[in-house]
Design a protein around this motif. Structure first.
Motif, PDB file in Angstrom:
ATOM      1  N   GLN A 191       0.818  -1.209   0.000  1.00  0.00           N
ATOM      2  CA  GLN A 191       0.000   0.000   0.000  1.00  0.00           C
ATOM      3  C   GLN A 191       0.857   1.266   0.000  1.00  0.00           C
ATOM      4  O   GLN A 191       0.504   2.270  -0.627  1.00  0.00           O
ATOM      5  CB  GLN A 191      -0.955  -0.003   1.195  1.00  0.00           C
ATOM      6  CG  GLN A 191      -2.025  -1.088   1.132  1.00  0.00           C
ATOM      7  CD  GLN A 191      -2.834  -1.029  -0.157  1.00  0.00           C
ATOM      8  OE1 GLN A 191      -3.115   0.043  -0.694  1.00  0.00           O
ATOM      9  NE2 GLN A 191      -3.194  -2.197  -0.681  1.00  0.00           N
ATOM     10  N   GLU A 192       1.999   1.230   0.699  1.00  0.00           N
ATOM     11  CA  GLU A 192       2.868   2.405   0.720  1.00  0.00           C
ATOM     12  C   GLU A 192       3.567   2.597  -0.625  1.00  0.00           C
ATOM     13  O   GLU A 192       3.822   3.729  -1.051  1.00  0.00           O
ATOM     14  CB  GLU A 192       3.872   2.278   1.859  1.00  0.00           C
ATOM     15  CG  GLU A 192       3.210   2.354   3.231  1.00  0.00           C
ATOM     16  CD  GLU A 192       4.193   2.319   4.382  1.00  0.00           C
ATOM     17  OE1 GLU A 192       5.344   2.765   4.200  1.00  0.00           O
ATOM     18  OE2 GLU A 192       3.805   1.841   5.468  1.00  0.00           O
ATOM     19  N   ARG A 194       2.179   1.776  -3.499  1.00  0.00           N
ATOM     20  CA  ARG A 194       1.104   2.350  -4.323  1.00  0.00           C
ATOM     21  C   ARG A 194       0.952   3.844  -4.036  1.00  0.00           C
ATOM     22  O   ARG A 194       0.751   4.650  -4.947  1.00  0.00           O
ATOM     23  CB  ARG A 194      -0.211   1.632  -4.033  1.00  0.00           C
ATOM     24  CG  ARG A 194      -0.367   0.300  -4.758  1.00  0.00           C
ATOM     25  CD  ARG A 194      -1.754  -0.237  -4.535  1.00  0.00           C
ATOM     26  NE  ARG A 194      -2.032  -1.415  -5.340  1.00  0.00           N
ATOM     27  CZ  ARG A 194      -2.542  -2.538  -4.861  1.00  0.00           C
ATOM     28  NH1 ARG A 194      -2.787  -2.648  -3.569  1.00  0.00           N
ATOM     29  NH2 ARG A 194      -2.799  -3.544  -5.667  1.00  0.00           N
ATOM     30  N   GLN A 195       1.025   4.221  -2.766  1.00  0.00           N
ATOM     31  CA  GLN A 195       0.893   5.629  -2.394  1.00  0.00           C
ATOM     32  C   GLN A 195       2.014   6.457  -3.034  1.00  0.00           C
ATOM     33  O   GLN A 195       1.789   7.572  -3.523  1.00  0.00           O
ATOM     34  CB  GLN A 195       0.940   5.777  -0.865  1.00  0.00           C
ATOM     35  CG  GLN A 195       0.689   7.187  -0.347  1.00  0.00           C
ATOM     36  CD  GLN A 195      -0.722   7.675  -0.633  1.00  0.00           C
ATOM     37  OE1 GLN A 195      -1.653   6.878  -0.671  1.00  0.00           O
ATOM     38  NE2 GLN A 195      -0.863   8.980  -0.836  1.00  0.00           N
TER      39      GLN A 195
END
Length: 341
Positions: A191-192, A194-195
């Motif tokens: 997720q990080e 992707r961020q």
């Protein structure tokens, strides 16, 4: 014979040591150039010189031609700009200088980019892991969805990279602070990542791949224009500090043979494999001596000598390799400069 090694990785001193072991004093002169005066490879060379730091491409090629003329080079063993130099053999041959190139220009350019290399490779020669090459966040998300349906864990790596730089396993369970506190290496929270892509929606080619969690093999080779002369398999233990084993895996040997023939590999090169759920897969071909080259030669095969004999056209007896040998390396302190401060 005066042999010149231009700027390359620091592990070239292993090649120097093995050439020394196989030749009488005065038979060969090892010449090394680097861009900084404290290069450790200088300690193992007979002559060393500094290269200009600001030359690339054609300007660097011209400098190499002049260096060969000035220092009466017989054999040029290139590291820097190896692909460009491989396309200019005729220029050097006209001066009486042989060039040790691992492959032709097209092949070396192909091996440099793993996305192109993986797509080009016939499965009849060797198999690679499942992968998708992406250049933007949308393609990355699609690749993760597609590959996650087939594989328990995924990883990423830049298509152009050396020494495993940029390799990360995608972690879907933990955030970065948890990884830091737990001392987790070579992983990145999905997720990080992707961020981060929100700030960089377009990026250089990244490979999204199935993660191969099994044993890894590094195979150090000597060849002659597609003929495999010798290959030494180093099977790496999963735990740091447990050494490596000189292995004799028939499947890997067959793939090394086919890869050498298919890409007409020459000189000293390294091929890496790793085991996954579906079997052993090819990771990459390194058109240079590996970091573990010196360990491979502990097997009884002097790969540097074999490669040099091949370019001379001399007879090459098959070495007796000590399979099952457990090997490792130790750091050795050295003095780079003795001066008063």
């Amino acid at each position: 014979m005066r042999i010149w090694f231009n700027k390359t990785f620091s592990t070239i001193d292993g090649v120097f040591r093995n050439l020394r072991q196989s030749h009488s004093t005065g038979d060969i002169t090892l010449i090394c150039t680097q861009t900084y005066p404290m290069a450790t490879a200088f300690l193992a060379a007979d002559e060393n010189y500094l290269e200009p730091t600001d030359l690339t491409a054609e300007d660097y090629l011209s400098w190499c031609v002049n260096f060969c003329q000035q220092y009466k080079i017989d054999l040029f063993w290139p590291g820097k700009e190896a692909a460009l130099i491989s396309a200019q053999h005729a220029v050097f041959n006209a001066m009486g200088v042989q060039v040790m190139s691992v492959a032709d220009y097209e092949t070396l350019s192909l091996l440099h980019n793993k996305a192109h290399f993986y797509r080009d490779l016939p499965t009849s020669v060797a198999k690679v892991m499942d992968f998708v090459a992406v250049n933007n966040s949308e393609a990355f998300d699609r690749a993760v969805v597609t590959l996650s349906a087939q594989h328990e864990k995924l990883c990423i790596k830049p298509a152009v990279s050396v020494f495993g730089l940029g390799f990360r396993i995608l972690d879907t369970a933990r955030d970065s602070i948890t990884q830091v506190l737990k001392g987790v290496e070579y992983q990145i929270p999905l997720q990080e990542l992707r961020q981060g892509m929100l700030n960089t929606p377009q990026f250089d080619t990244l490979l999204v791949m199935e993660h191969l969690a099994g044993y890894e093999w590094s195979v150090d080779c000597a060849g002659r224009h597609g003929e495999l002369l010798c290959a030494v398999q180093r099977k790496k233990m999963p735990l740091a500090g447990h050494g490596q084993i000189i292995d004799n895996n028939c499947e890997i040997q067959d793939m090394v043979l086919r890869l050498t023939q298919y890409y007409r590999l020459n000189g000293i090169f390294n091929i890496q494999f790793k085991e996954g759920v579906q079997g052993v897969r090819l990771l990459e071909i390194n058109a240079r001596p590996s970091g573990g080259f010196g360990m491979a030669c502990l097997s009884g095969a002097n790969l540097a000598h074999i490669a040099l004999q091949a370019i001379k056209g001399a007879a090459i007896p098959q070495p007796s390799i000590r399979y099952g040998l457990k090997i490792s390396e130790i750091n050795t302190p050295v003095i780079l400069l003795d001066a008063a401060y």
